[in-house]
Design a protein around this motif. Sequence first.
Motif, PDB file in Angstrom:
ATOM      1  N   THR A   1       0.845  -1.188   0.000  1.00 24.39           N
ATOM      2  CA  THR A   1       0.000   0.000   0.000  1.00 24.39           C
ATOM      3  C   THR A   1       0.886   1.245   0.000  1.00 24.39           C
ATOM      4  O   THR A   1       1.976   1.231   0.571  1.00 24.39           O
ATOM      5  CB  THR A   1      -0.963   0.008   1.212  1.00 24.39           C
ATOM      6  OG1 THR A   1      -1.787   1.159   1.127  1.00 24.39           O
ATOM      7  CG2 THR A   1      -0.245  -0.016   2.537  1.00 24.39           C
TER       8      THR A   1
ATOM      9  N   LYS B   1       0.171  -1.664  -6.445  1.00 23.93           N
ATOM     10  CA  LYS B   1      -0.891  -2.368  -7.180  1.00 23.93           C
ATOM     11  C   LYS B   1      -0.350  -3.676  -7.754  1.00 23.93           C
ATOM     12  O   LYS B   1      -0.965  -4.733  -7.593  1.00 23.93           O
ATOM     13  CB  LYS B   1      -1.454  -1.488  -8.292  1.00 23.93           C
ATOM     14  CG  LYS B   1      -2.539  -2.177  -9.099  1.00 23.93           C
ATOM     15  CD  LYS B   1      -3.094  -1.275 -10.175  1.00 23.93           C
ATOM     16  CE  LYS B   1      -4.156  -2.030 -10.961  1.00 23.93           C
ATOM     17  NZ  LYS B   1      -4.731  -1.227 -12.036  1.00 23.93           N
TER      18      LYS B   1
ATOM     19  N   ARG C   1       0.233  -6.199  -5.011  1.00 21.38           N
ATOM     20  CA  ARG C   1      -1.013  -6.819  -4.538  1.00 21.38           C
ATOM     21  C   ARG C   1      -1.517  -7.857  -5.534  1.00 21.38           C
ATOM     22  O   ARG C   1      -2.071  -8.877  -5.145  1.00 21.38           O
ATOM     23  CB  ARG C   1      -2.086  -5.759  -4.279  1.00 21.38           C
ATOM     24  CG  ARG C   1      -1.837  -4.932  -3.042  1.00 21.38           C
ATOM     25  CD  ARG C   1      -3.045  -4.091  -2.675  1.00 21.38           C
ATOM     26  NE  ARG C   1      -3.542  -3.250  -3.754  1.00 21.38           N
ATOM     27  CZ  ARG C   1      -3.076  -2.028  -4.036  1.00 21.38           C
ATOM     28  NH1 ARG C   1      -2.100  -1.503  -3.306  1.00 21.38           N
ATOM     29  NH2 ARG C   1      -3.594  -1.330  -5.026  1.00 21.38           N
TER      30      ARG C   1
ATOM     31  N   TYR D   1      -7.649 -10.251  -7.270  1.00 22.23           N
ATOM     32  CA  TYR D   1      -7.079  -8.910  -7.147  1.00 22.23           C
ATOM     33  C   TYR D   1      -7.964  -8.057  -6.241  1.00 22.23           C
ATOM     34  O   TYR D   1      -9.181  -8.173  -6.236  1.00 22.23           O
ATOM     35  CB  TYR D   1      -6.953  -8.202  -8.504  1.00 22.23           C
ATOM     36  CG  TYR D   1      -6.532  -6.771  -8.292  1.00 22.23           C
ATOM     37  CD1 TYR D   1      -5.230  -6.477  -7.918  1.00 22.23           C
ATOM     38  CD2 TYR D   1      -7.457  -5.739  -8.352  1.00 22.23           C
ATOM     39  CE1 TYR D   1      -4.841  -5.173  -7.633  1.00 22.23           C
ATOM     40  CE2 TYR D   1      -7.077  -4.440  -8.076  1.00 22.23           C
ATOM     41  CZ  TYR D   1      -5.774  -4.165  -7.717  1.00 22.23           C
ATOM     42  OH  TYR D   1      -5.396  -2.886  -7.423  1.00 22.23           O
TER      43      TYR D   1
ATOM     44  N   ASN E   1      -7.871  -3.952  -3.858  1.00 22.84           N
ATOM     45  CA  ASN E   1      -7.108  -2.798  -3.379  1.00 22.84           C
ATOM     46  C   ASN E   1      -6.559  -3.126  -1.990  1.00 22.84           C
ATOM     47  O   ASN E   1      -6.837  -4.200  -1.444  1.00 22.84           O
ATOM     48  CB  ASN E   1      -7.961  -1.517  -3.405  1.00 22.84           C
ATOM     49  CG  ASN E   1      -9.127  -1.551  -2.437  1.00 22.84           C
ATOM     50  OD1 ASN E   1      -9.077  -2.169  -1.373  1.00 22.84           O
ATOM     51  ND2 ASN E   1     -10.207  -0.880  -2.810  1.00 22.84           N
TER      52      ASN E   1
ATOM     53  N   LYS F   1      -7.146  -1.983   1.067  1.00 26.48           N
ATOM     54  CA  LYS F   1      -8.140  -2.164   2.129  1.00 26.48           C
ATOM     55  C   LYS F   1      -8.826  -3.534   1.999  1.00 26.48           C
ATOM     56  O   LYS F   1      -9.015  -4.242   2.985  1.00 26.48           O
ATOM     57  CB  LYS F   1      -9.173  -1.036   2.059  1.00 26.48           C
ATOM     58  CG  LYS F   1     -10.134  -1.003   3.210  1.00 26.48           C
ATOM     59  CD  LYS F   1     -11.018   0.236   3.112  1.00 26.48           C
ATOM     60  CE  LYS F   1     -12.037   0.247   4.225  1.00 26.48           C
ATOM     61  NZ  LYS F   1     -12.940   1.398   4.108  1.00 26.48           N
ATOM     62  N   GLN F   2      -9.179  -3.907   0.771  1.00 20.71           N
ATOM     63  CA  GLN F   2      -9.805  -5.209   0.535  1.00 20.71           C
ATOM     64  C   GLN F   2      -8.825  -6.342   0.833  1.00 20.71           C
ATOM     65  O   GLN F   2      -9.219  -7.377   1.373  1.00 20.71           O
ATOM     66  CB  GLN F   2     -10.292  -5.313  -0.913  1.00 20.71           C
ATOM     67  CG  GLN F   2     -11.431  -4.389  -1.237  1.00 20.71           C
ATOM     68  CD  GLN F   2     -11.636  -4.252  -2.742  1.00 20.71           C
ATOM     69  OE1 GLN F   2     -10.709  -4.422  -3.548  1.00 20.71           O
ATOM     70  NE2 GLN F   2     -12.850  -3.926  -3.141  1.00 20.71           N
TER      71      GLN F   2
END
Length: 187
Positions: free
Chosen positions: A134, A140, A143, A154, A156, A158-159
């Motif tokens: 993050t 990105k 992640r 995939y 973000n 927070k997810q």
Amino acid sequence: MKKIKEIIVVEGKSDTLAIKRSVLADTIETNGSEISIDTLNRIKRAHETRGIIVFTDPDFPGKRIREIISEHVPGCKHAYLEKADAIAKGDKGVGVEHASRESIIDALEHVREELLESEDELISWDDLMAAGLTGGSDSKHRREVIGRELRLGYMNAKQLHKRLNMFRVTPEEFEQALKALYSNEEE
């Protein structure tokens, strides 16, 4: 052909056909993201009797369907396809129906189960920051690699934090995924 005990929840008829060419399994079709109460009740009954595996497309509507089902039927199992494995030739969309038999079997062999009640988090926000997942220019991409390694799809940051803890990814599993990320970056 491998037999799946749980009922697999998919979006439509084409997804059912793709599942049935890959494994022996029963399916419930949501008919897209406008899931009816009747369908949610069938999914809940299936969860109570045989268990369910939510296996939706790796796109926004698929994510929305997962969220609706998880909200109404806590404790589901989830199978995730990588977007690259679900893209149709000739740019005809993204979906389970476009995935190869091998990709479907692989996703079903790496099912993750939600926890019914939240417990102490195993992976902290600080862990994500320390791993560069993050806030960085390449977060990105990092992640994406972690999501692929842990079979979480995939998301973000927070997810990712939510899924890591919801699916009870252990610090050891997280560390293994980070090792794969670092070796991928070295190449």
